[in-house]
Structures are given as C-alpha cells and as structure tokens.
Design an enzyme around this catalytic site. Sequence first.
Site, PDB file in Angstrom:
ATOM      1  N   SER A  46       1.786  -7.553  -0.490  1.00 46.63           N
ATOM      2  CA  SER A  46       2.572  -8.345   0.459  1.00 46.63           C
ATOM      3  C   SER A  46       2.154  -9.808   0.522  1.00 46.63           C
ATOM      4  O   SER A  46       2.962 -10.670   0.878  1.00 46.63           O
ATOM      5  CB  SER A  46       2.529  -7.727   1.856  1.00 46.63           C
ATOM      6  OG  SER A  46       1.230  -7.791   2.407  1.00 46.63           O
ATOM      7  N   THR A  59       1.442  -4.326   4.453  1.00 45.21           N
ATOM      8  CA  THR A  59       1.218  -4.614   5.876  1.00 45.21           C
ATOM      9  C   THR A  59       0.656  -6.007   6.148  1.00 45.21           C
ATOM     10  O   THR A  59       0.803  -6.524   7.258  1.00 45.21           O
ATOM     11  CB  THR A  59       0.265  -3.577   6.503  1.00 45.21           C
ATOM     12  OG1 THR A  59      -0.985  -3.594   5.797  1.00 45.21           O
ATOM     13  CG2 THR A  59       0.859  -2.185   6.443  1.00 45.21           C
ATOM     14  N   ASP A  60       0.006  -6.638   5.157  1.00 44.96           N
ATOM     15  CA  ASP A  60      -0.689  -7.894   5.444  1.00 44.96           C
ATOM     16  C   ASP A  60       0.247  -9.014   5.878  1.00 44.96           C
ATOM     17  O   ASP A  60      -0.112  -9.839   6.720  1.00 44.96           O
ATOM     18  CB  ASP A  60      -1.504  -8.330   4.223  1.00 44.96           C
ATOM     19  CG  ASP A  60      -2.723  -7.448   3.994  1.00 44.96           C
ATOM     20  OD1 ASP A  60      -3.137  -6.764   4.939  1.00 44.96           O
ATOM     21  OD2 ASP A  60      -3.251  -7.445   2.863  1.00 44.96           O
ATOM     22  N   THR A  93       0.819  -1.213   0.000  1.00 43.55           N
ATOM     23  CA  THR A  93       0.000   0.000   0.000  1.00 43.55           C
ATOM     24  C   THR A  93       0.847   1.254   0.000  1.00 43.55           C
ATOM     25  O   THR A  93       0.497   2.264  -0.614  1.00 43.55           O
ATOM     26  CB  THR A  93      -0.944   0.006   1.230  1.00 43.55           C
ATOM     27  OG1 THR A  93      -1.771  -1.151   1.182  1.00 43.55           O
ATOM     28  CG2 THR A  93      -1.814   1.252   1.255  1.00 43.55           C
TER      29      THR A  93
END
EC number: 3.5.1.1
Length: 322
Positions: free
Chosen positions: A56, A89-90, A13
Amino acid sequence: MKRKVSVITTGGTIASKPIENGLLNSGAITGEELAALCQLPEEIEIKIIDVFQLPSMHIGFKEMLKIRDVILNEFEDPDVSGIVVTHGTDSLEETAYFLDLTIADERTVVITGSQRSPFEVGSDVFSNLSNSILVASEPATYGSGTVVVFNERIYSARYIRKVHSSNLQAFDVFGHGYLGIIDSGVVRVYQKPVNREVYKNLHKEPKVDIIKCYSGASGTVIEALVDDGVEGIILEGVGRGQVSPYMMPAINKAVSKGVHVVVTTSAEEGRVYPAYDYLGSAADLMRNGVVLGGDYNSKKARIKVAVLLASGNTIDKTVFEN
C-alpha cells in the site's frame, strides 16, 4: 435474485504470500486466487477485478485515481449493489478518504485489508473480505460514502486511523465511534455521516507534503519543499495548532509564494483553534495566511488539499469547518 458486488484488488497483506526468508511478498496473490481461498457469501454474485498487486505504500495519487476510475466504471452497471476494494493497511485510510471525496454514487464503497496474510494462523483475511462484501451489498449502508470494514466493524473514511501496527484491531475512530457492526453475518448500522462533499473533476496530480512540528523545529524542510515546487504543505502542529516559532519565517515565505499551508493537530481528538496569541500560535498562523485544519489529522488534510487543488477549488478558511 442475487446481489452483485464488484471486488477490486490492489495488493497488500491481504494478498500476500510467505517467501523463503520468512518475510511476506505483499500483493503476490491475484483477486481470483484470493476469492478461491475465502468462503464468500453464496447469495451474492462476485466480480473480481485485479487493478494492482502492490504494497500500500506504493499507492500514490496516480494509483488512487486509477482505483477511482475503475469504481466509476463499475457503477455504470445499475445492477451492482456495491464495491469492495482490497488494499494494504498502511495507507488504507488515505485511499479511503480520497475515494470518499471523489465518488458521489450513493451505493457503498468498502475498503478492507488484513493484518495477517491468508496463510498465517488466525488470519483476518477471510472474515474481513466476507464482511466487506456483506456491507457493500447492504442497502442500509447506502449514502454513507466510502467506509472501511475491519474486524467486524464499519468505519467512516473521514476519521479512520490505523492505530496498531500488528494487532487484528488495527483501526479506530477516536471520539466519533464506528458506523455499525457485522454480527454473525448480519449488518447492523447505527449511524451515518451527516455531511458529504464530493469533487468530481480532477485535472492534475498536485504535490502536497506533511511536516511534523516539534519543540525547536526549524523551517529548513519548509524552505526545501518550497524550492522543490510544492503546492501545499500540511503542518502537523501540537495542541490547538501551535508550531515552533523558528518555523515562522519559512512559513511566511511559503505563503508569500502562493503555497497553500494548513495547520492540523497531532492530538487524537479536538480541533485546531486560535486559543493563544504568540509567535507560532494558531492565531499567529492565521494572521499570516495559514488555514486552520479543524479536526482533520495531517494525512486526511493532505488528501483533501490535494483533491481541492486537483479539481481547481479554492482553499480558504471555510474548507475545514465541517
């Protein structure tokens, strides 16, 4: 003299652009484009290295190895103060812990990302990236291993979890606290990890899977994974490390075939421990060759087992004691 920080970009992101349907194209921005959008610290010399432009969840063990190799190459320069990796971030917490387990250098590796794209109102891209560069160049953070910087806080890779799908306060460390903060451009360190372990020589990409345990769960998934040639299975048990009794025949079959089985807990805090004695309890699992996963969550346990297998190390009851 300026301090030097290498910024390795992998997508996510933090490097995304909006597209016509109103959704985001994750990882569409290059590192140079991202740096141009941010007000980076003038006293620090920045080197941008584009490695991936991926969401990610497209980053697996192979990609983690590539990121590690780039970091090790950058650390061959003694003038590099530290390294920042931008990441979606995942799966950020998984890559962070992988790097923590496989990089021995005392200089700091920082992983960061964002919950909002650079083009959204209230974007956290700029503060997270700028703060990460400050932390990577700060001598007080040396010896901390790989850390995560997010929303003005510094977290240990070992315990970090993503706790919110969209809020800017995306990560937390239950029961252990953060290592420090960045306050108005000043890095303040309050604590550091006591134990560090590093595994350097990784020879393969092992297959390790996670199974979430729940009331009435059967062993069907375990059997399928064993038939598929899995090398390790992480059971995300409940409480002190209990699983459904209907899973036990398949668990015993997996262990008998040489699969490394580890049980963790879905609880946010606390350790797996043989507190009860019944079919499917932690004590029963231990008797049948399952390793207790301490206070590791299932994702971190999976990364550790994969790294241990890749480096040819033994997986026994001592692995998750620290």
